[in-house]
Design an enzyme around this catalytic site. Sequence first.
Site, PDB file in Angstrom:
ATOM      1  N   ARG A   3       5.318  -8.570  19.805  1.00  0.00           N
ATOM      2  CA  ARG A   3       5.319  -9.855  20.509  1.00  0.00           C
ATOM      3  C   ARG A   3       4.155 -10.692  20.015  1.00  0.00           C
ATOM      4  O   ARG A   3       3.131 -10.166  19.578  1.00  0.00           O
ATOM      5  CB  ARG A   3       5.240  -9.656  22.013  1.00  0.00           C
ATOM      6  CG  ARG A   3       3.901  -9.112  22.449  1.00  0.00           C
ATOM      7  CD  ARG A   3       3.923  -8.463  23.814  1.00  0.00           C
ATOM      8  NE  ARG A   3       2.619  -8.003  24.215  1.00  0.00           N
ATOM      9  CZ  ARG A   3       1.922  -7.031  23.670  1.00  0.00           C
ATOM     10  NH1 ARG A   3       2.396  -6.385  22.642  1.00  0.00           N
ATOM     11  NH2 ARG A   3       0.743  -6.690  24.114  1.00  0.00           N
TER      12      ARG A   3
ATOM     13  N   ASN B 147       0.841  -1.180   0.000  1.00  0.00           N
ATOM     14  CA  ASN B 147       0.000   0.000   0.000  1.00  0.00           C
ATOM     15  C   ASN B 147       0.891   1.249   0.000  1.00  0.00           C
ATOM     16  O   ASN B 147       2.116   1.155   0.010  1.00  0.00           O
ATOM     17  CB  ASN B 147      -0.949  -0.049   1.204  1.00  0.00           C
ATOM     18  CG  ASN B 147      -2.259   0.652   0.934  1.00  0.00           C
ATOM     19  OD1 ASN B 147      -2.292   1.717   0.322  1.00  0.00           O
ATOM     20  ND2 ASN B 147      -3.349   0.063   1.396  1.00  0.00           N
TER      21      ASN B 147
ATOM     22  N   HIS C 169      22.855   1.941  12.796  1.00  0.00           N
ATOM     23  CA  HIS C 169      24.071   2.723  13.037  1.00  0.00           C
ATOM     24  C   HIS C 169      24.637   2.374  14.403  1.00  0.00           C
ATOM     25  O   HIS C 169      23.912   1.930  15.297  1.00  0.00           O
ATOM     26  CB  HIS C 169      23.753   4.223  12.975  1.00  0.00           C
ATOM     27  CG  HIS C 169      23.180   4.643  11.666  1.00  0.00           C
ATOM     28  ND1 HIS C 169      23.955   4.999  10.592  1.00  0.00           N
ATOM     29  CD2 HIS C 169      21.898   4.731  11.234  1.00  0.00           C
ATOM     30  CE1 HIS C 169      23.181   5.304   9.565  1.00  0.00           C
ATOM     31  NE2 HIS C 169      21.925   5.152   9.926  1.00  0.00           N
TER      32      HIS C 169
ATOM     33  N   LYS D 290      -1.071 -14.600  19.675  1.00  0.00           N
ATOM     34  CA  LYS D 290      -1.851 -15.813  19.463  1.00  0.00           C
ATOM     35  C   LYS D 290      -1.431 -16.478  18.164  1.00  0.00           C
ATOM     36  O   LYS D 290      -0.720 -15.893  17.353  1.00  0.00           O
ATOM     37  CB  LYS D 290      -3.341 -15.506  19.437  1.00  0.00           C
ATOM     38  CG  LYS D 290      -3.823 -14.675  18.250  1.00  0.00           C
ATOM     39  CD  LYS D 290      -5.321 -14.432  18.329  1.00  0.00           C
ATOM     40  CE  LYS D 290      -5.815 -13.642  17.130  1.00  0.00           C
ATOM     41  NZ  LYS D 290      -7.266 -13.476  17.151  1.00  0.00           N
TER      42      LYS D 290
ATOM     43  N   GLY E  42      -0.455  -1.742   8.587  1.00  0.00           N
ATOM     44  CA  GLY E  42      -0.024  -0.373   8.318  1.00  0.00           C
ATOM     45  C   GLY E  42       0.840   0.197   9.427  1.00  0.00           C
ATOM     46  O   GLY E  42       0.587  -0.004  10.602  1.00  0.00           O
TER      47      GLY E  42
ATOM     48  N   THR F 219      11.495  -6.112  16.306  1.00  0.00           N
ATOM     49  CA  THR F 219      12.913  -6.064  16.642  1.00  0.00           C
ATOM     50  C   THR F 219      13.547  -7.452  16.686  1.00  0.00           C
ATOM     51  O   THR F 219      14.765  -7.557  16.699  1.00  0.00           O
ATOM     52  CB  THR F 219      13.120  -5.391  18.010  1.00  0.00           C
ATOM     53  OG1 THR F 219      12.445  -6.154  19.011  1.00  0.00           O
ATOM     54  CG2 THR F 219      12.591  -3.960  18.008  1.00  0.00           C
ATOM     55  N   LYS F 220      12.720  -8.496  16.738  1.00  0.00           N
ATOM     56  CA  LYS F 220      13.204  -9.877  16.840  1.00  0.00           C
ATOM     57  C   LYS F 220      12.388 -10.763  15.913  1.00  0.00           C
ATOM     58  O   LYS F 220      11.282 -10.415  15.510  1.00  0.00           O
ATOM     59  CB  LYS F 220      13.062 -10.378  18.274  1.00  0.00           C
ATOM     60  CG  LYS F 220      13.936  -9.613  19.231  1.00  0.00           C
ATOM     61  CD  LYS F 220      13.873 -10.151  20.625  1.00  0.00           C
ATOM     62  CE  LYS F 220      14.823  -9.291  21.420  1.00  0.00           C
ATOM     63  NZ  LYS F 220      14.923  -9.485  22.768  1.00  0.00           N
TER      64      LYS F 220
END
Length: 183
Positions: A171, A76, A106, A174, A133, A156-157
């Site tokens: 995180r 989109n 960085h 479900k 989004g 981040t993981k």
Amino acid sequence: MHPFTEIHPFDPELVAARKRAKHLCQQLNALRADQTKARKPIYQQLFGQVSSAYIEPNFFCDYGSNIFLGEKFYANHNCVILDCAEVRIGDRVMFGPSVQIYATTHPVDPAERATGKEFSAAVTIGDDCWIGGGAIILAGVTIGNGSVIGAGSVITKDIPAGVVALGNPCRVVKSVNETSPSK
């Protein structure tokens, strides 16, 4: 997580490659909505791999050549992919508006950062994923097949296959097959 590699963004070859990608993105973003056939040759010049894709304007990337798109990719409006490392996106993946992928980062140390040093790590998104989004996917992340990422999430993981994940930091809440959130 993918390993990080040091890059030197002011290397003349990288500067030229970014300039080329910016030019192609400008051409792509200037097309009218009904000019769907005119998009394909630009996609083929810009991306490392593409077959069937549709990307709404505006789209921006650093190099394009490090982006590998599976079948039936859709992004989109206002997608940004900073592809200093490979960004591999599977088949039938959909992005909501303003999804951003940053395959670069960085140094945290100000003195090291002042040298212009950057680090990059590949990003991989499996088949049949839906990225909501405003999601931001950071360097080195892998998202497993069939997963859904909630709008506004910061990933981040790594996210496993077949889950719904959301939040900042993102995180798992479900399985895609569950009807209520897991605890």
